[in-house]
Design a protein around this motif. Structure first.
Motif, PDB file in Angstrom:
ATOM      1  N   ALA A  57      18.386  50.250  59.218  1.00  0.00           N
ATOM      2  CA  ALA A  57      17.403  49.166  59.024  1.00  0.00           C
ATOM      3  C   ALA A  57      16.823  49.223  57.614  1.00  0.00           C
ATOM      4  N   GLN A  58      16.580  50.426  57.141  1.00  0.00           N
ATOM      5  CA  GLN A  58      16.060  50.553  55.781  1.00  0.00           C
ATOM      6  C   GLN A  58      17.112  50.148  54.759  1.00  0.00           C
ATOM      7  N   TRP A  59      18.366  50.379  55.128  1.00  0.00           N
ATOM      8  CA  TRP A  59      19.484  49.927  54.276  1.00  0.00           C
ATOM      9  C   TRP A  59      19.439  48.402  54.125  1.00  0.00           C
ATOM     10  N   VAL A  60      19.055  47.706  55.185  1.00  0.00           N
ATOM     11  CA  VAL A  60      18.947  46.241  55.135  1.00  0.00           C
ATOM     12  C   VAL A  60      18.010  45.826  54.003  1.00  0.00           C
ATOM     13  N   VAL A  61      16.839  46.441  53.972  1.00  0.00           N
ATOM     14  CA  VAL A  61      15.843  46.067  52.966  1.00  0.00           C
ATOM     15  C   VAL A  61      16.348  46.441  51.564  1.00  0.00           C
ATOM     16  N   TYR A  62      16.916  47.632  51.472  1.00  0.00           N
ATOM     17  CA  TYR A  62      17.434  48.122  50.182  1.00  0.00           C
ATOM     18  C   TYR A  62      18.466  47.148  49.621  1.00  0.00           C
ATOM     19  N   ALA A  63      19.394  46.748  50.478  1.00  0.00           N
ATOM     20  CA  ALA A  63      20.470  45.865  50.009  1.00  0.00           C
ATOM     21  C   ALA A  63      19.944  44.475  49.697  1.00  0.00           C
ATOM     22  N   GLU A 111      22.477  42.234  47.460  1.00  0.00           N
ATOM     23  CA  GLU A 111      23.827  42.611  47.877  1.00  0.00           C
ATOM     24  C   GLU A 111      24.027  42.065  49.286  1.00  0.00           C
ATOM     25  N   ARG A 112      24.419  40.809  49.359  1.00  0.00           N
ATOM     26  CA  ARG A 112      24.418  40.114  50.641  1.00  0.00           C
ATOM     27  C   ARG A 112      25.406  40.731  51.621  1.00  0.00           C
ATOM     28  N   GLY A 113      26.544  41.151  51.127  1.00  0.00           N
ATOM     29  CA  GLY A 113      27.524  41.772  52.014  1.00  0.00           C
ATOM     30  C   GLY A 113      26.952  43.005  52.689  1.00  0.00           C
ATOM     31  N   ILE A 146      22.586  44.836  58.819  1.00  0.00           N
ATOM     32  CA  ILE A 146      21.924  44.163  59.948  1.00  0.00           C
ATOM     33  C   ILE A 146      22.783  44.301  61.200  1.00  0.00           C
ATOM     34  N   GLY A 147      24.086  44.066  61.043  1.00  0.00           N
ATOM     35  CA  GLY A 147      24.995  44.153  62.196  1.00  0.00           C
ATOM     36  C   GLY A 147      24.994  45.543  62.810  1.00  0.00           C
ATOM     37  N   ILE A 148      25.071  46.569  61.962  1.00  0.00           N
ATOM     38  CA  ILE A 148      25.098  47.949  62.485  1.00  0.00           C
ATOM     39  C   ILE A 148      23.765  48.281  63.160  1.00  0.00           C
ATOM     40  N   THR A 149      22.685  47.836  62.552  1.00  0.00           N
ATOM     41  CA  THR A 149      21.358  48.135  63.119  1.00  0.00           C
ATOM     42  C   THR A 149      21.226  47.515  64.510  1.00  0.00           C
ATOM     43  N   ILE A 150      21.616  46.256  64.616  1.00  0.00           N
ATOM     44  CA  ILE A 150      21.512  45.601  65.919  1.00  0.00           C
ATOM     45  C   ILE A 150      22.435  46.282  66.928  1.00  0.00           C
ATOM     46  N   LEU A 151      23.621  46.680  66.472  1.00  0.00           N
ATOM     47  CA  LEU A 151      24.562  47.385  67.362  1.00  0.00           C
ATOM     48  C   LEU A 151      23.935  48.689  67.877  1.00  0.00           C
ATOM     49  N   PHE A 152      23.321  49.435  66.972  1.00  0.00           N
ATOM     50  CA  PHE A 152      22.637  50.675  67.385  1.00  0.00           C
ATOM     51  C   PHE A 152      21.521  50.367  68.386  1.00  0.00           C
ATOM     52  N   GLY A 153      20.811  49.277  68.117  1.00  0.00           N
ATOM     53  CA  GLY A 153      19.717  48.913  69.019  1.00  0.00           C
ATOM     54  C   GLY A 153      20.227  48.613  70.420  1.00  0.00           C
ATOM     55  N   VAL A 154      21.281  47.803  70.482  1.00  0.00           N
ATOM     56  CA  VAL A 154      21.873  47.494  71.793  1.00  0.00           C
ATOM     57  C   VAL A 154      22.361  48.777  72.464  1.00  0.00           C
ATOM     58  N   VAL A 203      12.076  49.286  76.261  1.00  0.00           N
ATOM     59  CA  VAL A 203      13.246  48.400  76.162  1.00  0.00           C
ATOM     60  C   VAL A 203      12.821  46.999  75.723  1.00  0.00           C
ATOM     61  N   ALA A 204      11.699  46.517  76.281  1.00  0.00           N
ATOM     62  CA  ALA A 204      11.229  45.176  75.917  1.00  0.00           C
ATOM     63  C   ALA A 204      10.886  45.115  74.430  1.00  0.00           C
ATOM     64  N   ILE A 205      10.208  46.149  73.938  1.00  0.00           N
ATOM     65  CA  ILE A 205       9.870  46.176  72.504  1.00  0.00           C
ATOM     66  C   ILE A 205      11.147  46.219  71.671  1.00  0.00           C
ATOM     67  N   GLY A 206      12.130  46.993  72.130  1.00  0.00           N
ATOM     68  CA  GLY A 206      13.402  47.054  71.419  1.00  0.00           C
ATOM     69  C   GLY A 206      14.093  45.703  71.389  1.00  0.00           C
ATOM     70  N   MET A 207      14.037  44.983  72.495  1.00  0.00           N
ATOM     71  CA  MET A 207      14.678  43.651  72.525  1.00  0.00           C
ATOM     72  C   MET A 207      13.975  42.683  71.579  1.00  0.00           C
ATOM     73  N   VAL A 208      12.649  42.774  71.541  1.00  0.00           N
ATOM     74  CA  VAL A 208      11.917  41.921  70.594  1.00  0.00           C
ATOM     75  C   VAL A 208      12.329  42.262  69.166  1.00  0.00           C
ATOM     76  N   ALA A 209      12.483  43.560  68.891  1.00  0.00           N
ATOM     77  CA  ALA A 209      12.885  43.974  67.537  1.00  0.00           C
ATOM     78  C   ALA A 209      14.259  43.423  67.189  1.00  0.00           C
ATOM     79  N   ILE A 210      15.184  43.474  68.156  1.00  0.00           N
ATOM     80  CA  ILE A 210      16.526  42.938  67.907  1.00  0.00           C
ATOM     81  C   ILE A 210      16.455  41.439  67.623  1.00  0.00           C
ATOM     82  N   GLY A 211      15.690  40.721  68.457  1.00  0.00           N
ATOM     83  CA  GLY A 211      15.556  39.273  68.273  1.00  0.00           C
ATOM     84  C   GLY A 211      14.921  38.938  66.933  1.00  0.00           C
ATOM     85  N   PHE A 212      13.896  39.682  66.568  1.00  0.00           N
ATOM     86  CA  PHE A 212      13.191  39.444  65.299  1.00  0.00           C
ATOM     87  C   PHE A 212      14.140  39.665  64.119  1.00  0.00           C
ATOM     88  N   LEU A 213      14.885  40.769  64.167  1.00  0.00           N
ATOM     89  CA  LEU A 213      15.797  41.070  63.066  1.00  0.00           C
ATOM     90  C   LEU A 213      16.907  40.015  62.984  1.00  0.00           C
TER      91      LEU A 213
END
Lengths: 579, 199
Positions: free
Chosen positions: B83-89, B94-96, B102-110, B144-154
């Motif tokens: 997630a911190q990598w998202v902000v850094y990039a 560095e859009r790629g 973002i994709g990896i972070t959401i995958l980890f979250g799921v 879990v609910a907070i995690g789902m909100v985080a995934i949706g927000f991201l």
């Protein structure tokens, strides 16, 4: 001072493309002024409903040997419903409505932050509040007999809290991120500051209630293993409706009073930083969530009781400091201010809040000493505190409505009706608190009627053998009746002013006010401002002479209505603020 | 009238005015911290009321699957790094990298949410059977609910970023989502520790 304030169009100007005058416009608006009005009017209606329910409860208590108007179960339901309607349906949204309307104008923001979220806050509150009331209609709510109705109540109350939190976040984000670039937070007007403090305190207390609601819901729906089913709901949540948590809901009332008194004094607020710190300290004192984590009766004793005493004492000291600062401001003006309803209601609100905090602090101290068989805060002493805080907020709302009605609706409220409402609210708050306070202190009249299911039919046994409890309850009922009359008078005044357009249109600044919203037309045009003012001070309209504490400022309300009215006040502001 | 020139302090205040969404998210996180703290306090309070909670609190016969739960925690911690990598990039446009992160972070979250579901299925603990089970469902469900909100927000902020918001000025919405992500992970760890380690 401001560099420029360029809003020149009045309320009848061309609408922004996304705003509509038809009812759909109220559903889809992103204008903070419309959202604020929605909150204000709806909250007043719900407040009247809550007071009517509370009046029913108080009337029932006048006949201790029998549940006169209501049966035992219904009594418990109406008891809680009245508190829900008064606090989360009336007082909090009423002050939130003022904040949503006024704060962006005061700090030079074009609109509220996240206007659609603010609108969602209103409609979410409206819908979930409707569900909350509906849950009672199917025999739900605390003490209800229908399990689905009880579950619906829990979810609806969570929705109400979340919606109010959303609105508070919008106001806080506006103050922190959208104020004029050179306006520091500690220079913002006191009402904006109080709104920020309120939002912060709601943010740290409401989530505790939400956590409880989640626990209660799970337990009630699955097994009812440890929270006493529908009888445990109010016991878990009742800290939300008593001091010190009640003080959180009263913070914007202090901000409103702090706006009115310097204007009527015609001078700058004395000890301005002290006022800000005192409002902040009062907010900190409202940290009721701390008390909620302790179980009764430990709540009133030991270190938790000491915490309770400390919080109440902090609130009392804060109010004393604020009254001192306001008194110094009035003295500084060196002339007798006009005794308009706004000033009188502001002073009355301060006085009633002083009584409320003193009463609650005394009660918490007595309970901490632990000399009484029944803790004072477990008696109707608590009801007295609730009535006083509610009365203080209502008085502050009367002051705020009288003060800001030109800016919100373009007309001044009728002075006689405002004065009548003020008198009814003041008398109602004092009378409505005196009876329960005496009944609680001298006769141990219980505050929580139903401690457990076995007590549902024994309330009469608790109070029927003590002298004069009925009479003191009757005094409480009379006080509630007066508070209800005050709200009715406010409503009548608003109907006459807004719907029947009684009285002349108000000038941009009919009071000789000090804050930036009065540099705009009354009412400001719909939609965001075309050009934002560049504020460096929260009181840009304060005349230099008044800022220096000298004589010569216009008296509020002098020659201010109708065409061309208010010029004296505008001249007072000087040419720096073109209107 | 000409506006007076900015003092250095005023210039600083103007420059440092934070993003509205970032501030609002900060408030939401503060509220979330109180929510989690209250849940933990209530859990420990009820546990404290039981005599000999070390043996009587968790129902007998329930086996807590520590391996997947610890893996869930590790995965969640890893997601904080990505997630911190998202902000850094994003700050470096560095859009790629931004969207991969973002994709990896959401995958980890799921993944960590899935492991919590797995743990409850494995334990075969029924809701409504004991006080502990109700509280365990409440606290874990909230995590879990907070995690789902985080995934949706991201995900929502990713869509905004996809529309072109990035760079030092445009990263604030993503940074807000990442701040909430960090909170969701820390909330999960705190609740996991209380429910499954302290028990």
């Amino acid at each position: 001072m401001t560099e420029a304030t360029t809003e020149t169009a009045g309320a009848d100007s061309v609408l922004p493309p996304h705003e509509h005058r038809n009812p759909i416009g109220w559903l889809t608006t992103s204008d903070h002024k419309r959202i604020g009005r929605l909150f204000l009017v709806t909250a007043l209606l719900v407040l009247a409903g809550g007071l009517a329910c509370e009046l029913l409860v108080r009337i029932d208590l006048t006949d201790a040997e029998d549940f006169g108007v209501l049966d035992a179960d219904t009594f418990g339901q109406i008891f809680v419903l009245s508190k829900d309607l008064l606090v989360f349906g009336g007082l909090v949204p009423l002050l939130l409505g003022f904040a949503i309307y006024v704060v962006p104008l005061q700090i030079g923001a074009g609109n509220i932050a996240f206007p659609r979220a603010a609108l969602a806050s209103f409609w979410g509150w409206f819908a979930t509040g409707g569900l909350l009331i509906a849950s009672y209609s199917i025999n739900g709510g605390p003490y209800g007999g229908e399990a689905e109705g009880v579950d619906l109540y829990i979810l609806a109350l969570a929705g109400v809290l979340l919606s109010l939190l959303l609105g508070a976040i919008c106001v806080a984000a506006t103050v922190l991120t959208m104020r004029s670039p050179r306006l520091f937070v500690d220079d913002t007007p006191p009402f904006a500051w109080s709104a920020l403090v309120t939002a912060a305190m709601l943010m740290v207390t409401f989530p505790v209630a939400l956590a409880q609601l989640v626990m209660i819901y799970i337990d009630h729906r699955y097994g009812r293993l440890y929270l006493d089913g529908n009888y445990g709901i109010f016991q878990q949540l009742e800290w939300l409706y008593r001091t010190p948590q009640l003080y959180v809901y009263a913070i914007p009332a202090l901000g409103a009073v702090a706006e009115v008194i310097p204007v009527w004094s015609g001078t700058r607020q004395q000890q301005r930083p002290v006022v800000s710190y005192a409002i902040g300290a009062f907010g900190l004192a409202g940290f009721g969530a701390a008390a909620s984590l302790a179980n009764e009766p430990v709540y009133f004793e030991d270190y938790q009781g000491l915490l309770n005493v400390g919080l109440h004492a902090l609130a009392l000291v804060s109010v004393v400091v604020l009254l001192g600062a306001w008194g110094a401001t009035l003295v500084r003006s060196r002339r007798l201010p006009r005794l308009d309803a706004a000033l009188l209601a502001a002073l009355a609100a301060g006085f009633v809040l002083l009584v409320a905090t003193a009463l609650a602090a005394f009660g918490s101290f007595v309970d901490w000493l632990g000399n009484r068989d029944v803790p004072l805060l477990a008696t109707t002493w608590t009801s007295a505190g609730q009535t006083l805080v509610g009365g203080a907020v209502l008085l502050a709302a009367i002051a705020a409505l009288a003060y800001w009605s030109p800016k919100i609706w373009g007309r001044r409220l009728g002075e006689p009706l405002s004065l009548l409402a003020l008198l009814a609210a003041l008398a109602g708050a004092l009378l409505g608190a005196f009876g329960p306070a005496v009944a609680g202190a001298l006769q141990d009249q219980p505050y929580l009627v139903f401690e457990d299911p076995n007590q549902t039919s024994t309330y009469a046994d608790l109070v029927d053998d003590v002298g004069n409890a009925d009479a003191f309850s009757a005094m409480g009922a009379a006080g509630l009746g007066l508070l209800l009359a005050a709200v009715a008078l406010i409503g009548l005044n608003l109907v006459l002013c807004v719907l029947f357009r009684v009285g002349a249109p108000a000038a941009a600044d009919p009071w000789g006010a000090q804050t930036a919203e009065w540099a705009l037309p009354s009412p400001p045009a719909m939609g965001p401002l075309d050009e934002l003012p560049d504020l460096v001070d929260g009181t840009p309209l304060l005349a230099p002479t008044a800022a220096a504490g000298e004589l010569g400022t216009a008296s509020p309300g002098e020659g201010t209505d109708g065409d061309g009215a208010g010029e004296g006040a505008d001249e007072q502001a000087g040419s720096e603020v073109p209107v | 009238m000409t506006a007076p020139a900015l003092t250095p302090a005023e210039e600083l205040a103007t420059r440092q005015r934070p993003n509205s969404l970032f501030v609002a998210t900060g408030f939401a996180v503060a509220g979330g911290v109180m929510l989690v703290a209250a849940l933990i306090a209530f859990y420990l309070g009820f546990r404290n009321e039981i005599s000999d909670p070390d043996t009587n609190w968790v129902p007998r016969g329930i086996s807590i699957p520590n391996a997947p739960l610890v893996m869930a925690v590790v995965t969640a911690v890893l997601s904080m790094i990505t997630a911190q990598w998202v902000v850094y990039a994003s700050r470096r446009r560095e859009r790629g990298h931004t969207f991969v992160a973002i994709g990896i972070t959401i995958l980890f979250g799921v993944a960590w949410i899935n492991m919590v579901f797995f743990a409850f299925n494995f334990m075969e603990v029924g809701i409504g059977t004991t006080q502990w089970s109700n509280l365990a469902y409440t606290l874990s469900g909230m995590a879990v609910a907070i995690g789902m909100v985080a995934i949706g927000f991201l995900a929502l902020m990713a869509i905004r970023a996809f529309g072109g918001e990035d760079g030092p000025e445009g990263t604030a919405p993503l940074a807000a989502a990442v701040m909430f992500w960090h909170f969701s992970v820390l909330a999960f760890i705190a609740l996991w520790y209380v429910v499954f380690v302290v028990k």
